[in-house]
Design a protein around this motif. Sequence first.
Motif, PDB file in Angstrom:
ATOM      1  N   LEU A  46       0.425  -1.238  -0.373  1.00  0.00           N
ATOM      2  CA  LEU A  46       0.066  -0.090  -0.003  1.00  0.00           C
ATOM      3  C   LEU A  46       0.996   0.982   0.239  1.00  0.00           C
ATOM      4  O   LEU A  46       0.230   2.281  -0.696  1.00  0.00           O
ATOM      5  CB  LEU A  46      -1.062  -0.518   0.867  1.00  0.00           C
ATOM      6  N   ALA A  97      -8.161   4.887  -0.206  1.00  0.00           N
ATOM      7  CA  ALA A  97      -7.048   4.294   0.568  1.00  0.00           C
ATOM      8  C   ALA A  97      -7.119   4.909   2.569  1.00  0.00           C
ATOM      9  O   ALA A  97      -6.330   3.828   3.097  1.00  0.00           O
ATOM     10  CB  ALA A  97      -5.446   3.909   0.409  1.00  0.00           C
ATOM     11  N   LEU A 102      -9.295  -1.803  -2.205  1.00  0.00           N
ATOM     12  CA  LEU A 102      -8.063  -0.269  -1.243  1.00  0.00           C
ATOM     13  C   LEU A 102      -8.785  -0.472   0.044  1.00  0.00           C
ATOM     14  O   LEU A 102      -8.947  -0.042   1.524  1.00  0.00           O
ATOM     15  CB  LEU A 102      -8.225   0.760  -1.617  1.00  0.00           C
ATOM     16  N   THR A 106      -8.006  -3.381   2.297  1.00  0.00           N
ATOM     17  CA  THR A 106      -6.835  -2.567   2.599  1.00  0.00           C
ATOM     18  C   THR A 106      -6.612  -1.686   3.998  1.00  0.00           C
ATOM     19  O   THR A 106      -5.858  -1.891   4.693  1.00  0.00           O
ATOM     20  CB  THR A 106      -5.561  -2.694   1.474  1.00  0.00           C
ATOM     21  N   HIS A 107      -7.337  -0.647   4.008  1.00  0.00           N
ATOM     22  CA  HIS A 107      -7.504  -0.104   4.815  1.00  0.00           C
ATOM     23  C   HIS A 107      -7.954  -0.685   6.203  1.00  0.00           C
ATOM     24  O   HIS A 107      -7.402  -0.286   7.284  1.00  0.00           O
ATOM     25  CB  HIS A 107      -8.939   1.209   4.802  1.00  0.00           C
TER      26      HIS A 107
END
Length: 314
Positions: free
Chosen positions: A121, A144, A257, A260-261
């Motif tokens: 990331l 993000a 995303l 991922t966050h």
Amino acid sequence: MTKKKEILFCDYFENWIETYKVGAIADVTLKKYYMTAKQLRSICPKLFMSDFDRNEYQKIINEYAKTHEKQTVTDFHHQIKGCIVDAFHDGILAKDPTYRAVIKGREPREKRPKFLQKEELTKLLHSLDLTHGINRDWFILLLAKTGMRFAECLAITPADFDWTTNHLTIDKTWDYKRTTGGFKKTKTESSVRKIAIDWQIVGQFKPLLNGLPPNEPIFVEKLENGQYKRQYNSTYVNYMVTKCKTLGIPQIGLHALRHTHASVLLAEGVSIQTISSRLGHADVGVTQETYAHVLDELKKKDDQKMMSVLMQIA
């Protein structure tokens, strides 16, 4: 008076959608409920509520699982379970037939990774071009750093930023599937939220938005005729995939995303309750199911920490 024997489960489910879901959830989610209702019409068209037991429910799941992946079957199960729990509490069902249901399904096809590692990331964010005004790279940065959904981010306006408290209000989405666009309600009521943003985001976005119309979407271009330029999710996804491929990191889509966050925050010790609220989930259970893979890894690390502490006590 209608006898319970005469109530078909298919009819009850459709009536439940009309009563509890219409007007309460986003249209895209509502369509999924109606699709589930259509599937039930096909699988168990003659099942009466009074005949509904665990065996009948498992038959429904088994039949649906023949042609769907396990995650899709899980979503199907959750939608039906919501209706059945209500029927149980209303006294229409004496027992909950979904109790200990076994979720089956076909093997999943190979899919894109669901999230990036923290280092990946970081590599992605460092590659963004933030020097030429508002563009897709700014959009990726905000996704993000906030974990917003695609339609939520498209609807963000300058007025949504509170520079005094460093918070961002998420209370609408952009109807990107409609040619003319426009604001609309969030996916669910719990999706309306105010989240904290870091000082880096404040420092980057505050000068960028200075002088822009406060209630116009930041990322949606307004044309000379007053209409908004059509937005396509696929355009952003293709852009993301190309950028990831160039960087040599897993080729993810936009929604990854969001995952991922959440995964990065979980791995850094942020509580699941806080993350659930930040993502706008209806309850913590949704977050726990979605990020079970991360929670399992964290549990292993916690087990190692506990063993280390217990060894020192002796």
